[in-house]
Scaffold this active site. Structure first.
Site, mmCIF file in Angstrom:
data_model
loop_
_atom_site.group_PDB
_atom_site.id
_atom_site.type_symbol
_atom_site.label_atom_id
_atom_site.label_comp_id
_atom_site.label_asym_id
_atom_site.label_seq_id
_atom_site.Cartn_x
_atom_site.Cartn_y
_atom_site.Cartn_z
ATOM 1 N N GLU A 91 62.381 46.253 19.648
ATOM 2 C CA GLU A 91 60.963 46.099 19.286
ATOM 3 C C GLU A 91 60.088 46.948 20.196
ATOM 4 O O GLU A 91 59.199 47.671 19.751
ATOM 5 C CB GLU A 91 60.576 44.617 19.372
ATOM 6 C CG GLU A 91 59.121 44.315 19.080
ATOM 7 C CD GLU A 91 58.493 43.395 20.142
ATOM 8 O OE1 GLU A 91 58.987 42.268 20.332
ATOM 9 O OE2 GLU A 91 57.509 43.823 20.780
ATOM 10 N N GLU A 125 58.678 41.575 32.260
ATOM 11 C CA GLU A 125 58.369 40.560 31.238
ATOM 12 C C GLU A 125 59.278 39.345 31.446
ATOM 13 O O GLU A 125 58.830 38.197 31.393
ATOM 14 C CB GLU A 125 58.565 41.146 29.833
ATOM 15 C CG GLU A 125 58.062 40.223 28.733
ATOM 16 C CD GLU A 125 58.197 40.809 27.339
ATOM 17 O OE1 GLU A 125 58.567 42.002 27.205
ATOM 18 O OE2 GLU A 125 57.932 40.065 26.367
ATOM 19 N N HIS A 180 64.743 42.329 20.998
ATOM 20 C CA HIS A 180 63.440 42.442 21.655
ATOM 21 C C HIS A 180 63.272 43.843 22.264
ATOM 22 O O HIS A 180 62.196 44.450 22.193
ATOM 23 C CB HIS A 180 63.345 41.351 22.732
ATOM 24 C CG HIS A 180 62.177 41.475 23.635
ATOM 25 N ND1 HIS A 180 62.293 41.866 24.955
ATOM 26 C CD2 HIS A 180 60.850 41.281 23.425
ATOM 27 C CE1 HIS A 180 61.083 41.899 25.511
ATOM 28 N NE2 HIS A 180 60.197 41.546 24.618
#
Lengths: 426, 426
Positions: free
Chosen positions: A72, A144, A69
């Site tokens: 990304e 997040e 992640h």
């Protein structure tokens, strides 16, 4: 490139299938009369891939949780600046996601498709990580993670996975934790990138309104030729049993949320789609709107509106069926679901009910081929898993009663686990 | 993109259609517009759910479930929304386009005709006992609606936004929850609810919107016939007033959350369509895209958050900016956000940001026509304020917006609400 066109006559649609010499799989689904197009460039690399090696490595490497992640996020920064700035010039709307088993980068647009496709292809194939930019992302991803910490739906799911899986990394949060991501540095990012972002492990798909000929030319011109790598993902020893039958935490919620997982043996590759479709049908029979259980939940108010979600949760080395929702009495809901499963295993369903449910699932699936973005996701998944784009639709149409009912025995209460998020105010 | 065709089929009853062969999903949506008012909001809100549950022709939810499954997995939604100063009570069905029905079924009634019959039956022939809604139905639907209200608490981001709007609006009815209040719903009796239903049928503005792959005359006639003899009186004439700027309100709410949720509310008045579009562009440059001021500064440069976005409630003239941040960074984030607004007032945004944002907005409008659902939602928004602009027309207006118009719009923005949901003990 060798080109194949595959058609489905029941919905009168077709798609084009190509494979580049680098191993990159390319699937194109032109949709007549649409205004937008969506292109997705994805890799078969997700949160479960924490242990791996390539044919060039001697040993397996274990990486910190959350790195797929993190990668990304970082890919959106290039040496020239932020990739969003490049898409802004073409008017495309871009984004990306990381899931358990894949990472996808995509854009959708109504104009300047060719330019946007070039941007997509170039930025995904051009990693640029520095210590400074890696450090900067700690704060953003940290927030997040915190956002998901406050999300009861997310927490109840991961606790359910944690309750079911002893060793399989599917139970690990996709973004990792603030602690695990602090161990990520640029070298690790490059290592993961060079392994999994090898074109042999990737796919590029396009749906909607675009010129297939032009798209193929652009793809060919913008592929960075690299030697295909063979990736070996670390084997996981996962027993059939669950870790514990119940996991409960408290959060700030209005009433308890639950997620019940029935753990099952992961099927062989050749059987996977059939098993997934069979369980979609079984779940609809159990909890769909025409089921007695749905009616009981609705009319007693045990679950408001009868709303229990059912999902087949399937991937490399794992297969389970999840039921989730909200209720004041999760234990009772668990008991009811188990009772009805027992009944289903004993008596099966009627042939009429089976055919009706199949028809409903067929209709819903057929509609999904009319959505540019939804079709792109399905197309990418097909490409990465080596399935046909229409396979699921065909499987639903052709699967028979006996096959579906034979899978009901896979529901075993002793291999199930309930996860509950209850209110911290009580 | 096909234009909306509108036919008047009764006293303030309209049948709107868009037909386009690209769709695989058809949508029929019946929307009853009423005044959003604190004296009627709760009794109105329960109606769509009650009407969906059963009707004279469909005696229970199992029969309804079976019918929907037979219709190739059609989805039947009940909902209640706020659009401007309207409370919109809606019943909608989404279903597989007629041409995809299996061959042998094509000779009988179309899917569209059957879906229309379900909708009309639910709306106009409810299941009543001695002229009133049935007690048992009222009890389950009260619970459903109450749980829908209460479960919004679980999604902390949405909860913070709704709370900010509620407090900021004060006596402006836009601050009302679209489902009303829990204690009011609890105390609704069958007389009040039945009268609310009768009022909805006789007096709300009714807009039926059909978006689909094709429409046969049988469907249009079904609706015309059904509404022909409905007695109508005191029909609601929709109007929406702009939110009036108020003194700054502040609220800090303490909850057990890992991340603080900040929601800042602003009055953002605009009168003409051109001014509203200028404000739309302003809002997007400020915080609507990944190249916006909020994203690039509060998130990317300062790493303070994962999300920081601005939304513009065009009909009311309200802008809401929200962000999820570490407890200790609340003040820092607030100041960073306010700084971006000051910049907008002083024209401190680049030409690139401005032009590319307009491109992004128009890209979004152009792609709306690819989804039947999105088109229904678009036109319902227009219709609710007495307009009928197509996305294409909105694109043309957007192209005419200049930097000066955007700066002028920004100058009208003023902070009215400072809301924080925090777990910080301090």
């Amino acid at each position: 490139m060798e080109k194949k066109t595959i058609k489905n006559s029941s919905i009168n649609e077709s798609y084009i299938c190509l494979k580049h010499k680098t191993g990159l799989k390319i699937l194109l689904y032109p949709m007549q009369g649409y205004s937008s197009a969506c292109a997705m460039f994805g890799t078969k690399y997700g949160s479960v891939d924490r242990v791996f090696k390539t044919n060039l490595d001697s040993d397996f490497l274990t990486v910190p949780d959350g790195i797929a992640h993190y990668l990304e996020h970082k890919l959106f920064e290039s040496e020239e600046g932020n990739v969003f700035d490049l898409f802004a010039k073409t008017g495309a709307s871009a984004n990306a996601y990381t899931s358990f088993d894949r990472t996808a980068y995509y854009f959708s647009c109504t104009d300047n498709f060719n330019e946007s496709l070039k941007v997509l292809m170039n930025f995904v194939q051009d990693p640029y990580f520095t210590e400074e930019s890696v450090q900067k992302e700690q704060g953003i991803i940290g927030q997040e993670i915190r956002m998901y910490d406050d999300n009861p739906g997310w927490r109840v799911l991961f606790n359910c996975l944690d309750g079911m899986y002893h060793n399989h990394p599917v139970k690990v949060d996709i973004a990792g934790t603030v602690e695990t991501i602090s161990k990520i540095d640029k070298d690790l990012l490059y290592r993961c990138y060079n392994t999994f972002y090898n074109l042999n492990n990737m796919a590029l798909v396009i749906t909607g309104s675009f010129d297939a000929h032009e798209a193929i030319s652009i793809i060919e011109e913008n592929i960075k030729d690299k030697e295909a790598l063979e990736i070996e993902r670390g084997a996981v020893q996962e027993p059939k049993t669950v870790v514990r039958n119940k996991t409960e935490i408290k959060l700030s919620v209005s009433q308890p949320q639950f997620c019940i997982g029935f753990k099952m043996d992961p099927p062989k590759e050749s059987e996977k789609l059939k098993k997934e479709v069979a369980f979609n049908i079984l779940c609809e029979i159990l909890l769909g709107e025409s089921s007695p259980l749905y009616r009981e939940f609705y009319e007693t108010g045990l679950v408001a509106g009868g709303n229990v979600g059912a999902e087949v949760f399937s991937g490399n080395g794992y297969f389970s069926v999840l039921f989730d929702g909200e209720t004041k009495d999760p234990d009772k809901v668990y008991e009811k679901i188990c009772d009805y499963i027992k009944k289903l295993k004993k008596d099966g369903s009627s042939e009429q009910e089976f055919l009706r449910v199949k028809k409903a699932l067929y209709g819903k699936k057929a509609q999904s081929y009319g959505s540019v973005n939804e079709a792109a996701n399905v197309l990418l998944q097909s490409a990465l898993l080596g399935n046909g784009f229409f396979d699921e639709l065909d499987t639903i149409a052709n699967i028979d009663y006996q096959t579906v009912m034979s899978y009901a025995d896979c529901f075993k209460k002793e291999n199930s686990s309930i996860s509950i998020v209850s209110s911290s105010e009580e | 993109m096909n234009q909306l065709k509108t036919e008047n089929i009764g006293n303030e009853i309209y049948f709107h259609t868009i037909v386009d062969p690209r769709f695989k999903t058809n949508c029929i949506s019946v929307n009853c517009l009423n005044k959003l008012d604190k004296t009627t909001v709760s009794e109105n809100a329960i109606l769509p759910f009650l009407l969906r549950k059963r009707s004279k022709d469909i005696p229970d939810i199992t029969s309804l479930g079976e019918k929907l499954q037979e219709l190739y997995g059609a989805s039947f939604f009940a909902d209640c929304n706020k659009i401007g100063d309207n409370q919109v009570l809606a019943l909608s069905i989404n279903y597989l386009a007629d041409k995809f029905a299996f061959d042998k079924e094509k000779e009988k009634e179309s899917i569209s005709k059957k879906a229309s019959d379900i909708l009309i039956g639910s709306l106009l022939n409810p299941a009543l006992e001695n002229g009133y809604f049935i007690d048992e139905d009222i009890e389950t639907e009260k619970q459903n609606v109450i749980e829908l209200i209460e479960s919004e608490f679980n999604e902390k981001r949405d909860y913070a936004i709704n709370k900010a709007i509620e407090i900021m609006c004060g006596n402006d009815h836009f601050g009302l929850h679209r489902f009303g209040k829990v204690n009011e719903i609890k105390s609704l009796d069958k007389e009040t609810i039945t009268n609310a239903y009768k009022r909805m049928i006789s007096s709300s503005q009714i807009h039926i919107i059909f978006v689909g792959e094709s429409i046969d005359d049988a469907v249009a006639q079904t609706f015309k016939k059904a509404f022909k003899n409905i007695k109508r009186e005191n029909v609601y004439s929709s109007s929406t007033a702009l939110f009036q700027k108020s003194e700054l309100k502040k609220e800090v709410e303490k909850e057990d959350v890992a991340q603080s949720k900040l929601a800042l509310g602003f009055s953002a008045p605009a009168n003409t369509w051109e001014e509203k579009t200028a404000m739309t562009v302003m809002n997007a440059v400020l915080g609507g895209t990944p190249i916006s001021k909020l994203f690039t500064n509060v998130r990317e440069k300062q790493s303070l958050c994962y999300y920081c976005a601005a939304r513009y409630y065009q009909h009311k003239g309200i802008i809401l900016i929200d962000s999820g941040v570490e407890h200790e960074n609340v003040l820092k984030a607030k100041n960073a956000i306010l700084e971006q607004i000051e910049d907008m007032k002083n024209g401190k945004f680049t030409d690139e940001q401005f032009e590319q944002t307009k491109l992004a907005i128009n890209n979004n409008y152009l792609s709306l026509g690819d989804s039947a659902n999105n088109l229904v939602y678009w036109y319902l928004n227009q219709i609710s304020v007495g307009a009928d602009k197509s996305p294409q027309e909105e694109i043309e207006i957007t192209k005419t917006i200049t930097r000066d118009m955007v700066t002028k719009a920004a100058k009208k923005v003023s902070l009215c609400m400072d809301y924080v949901l925090t777990g910080d003990e301090k």
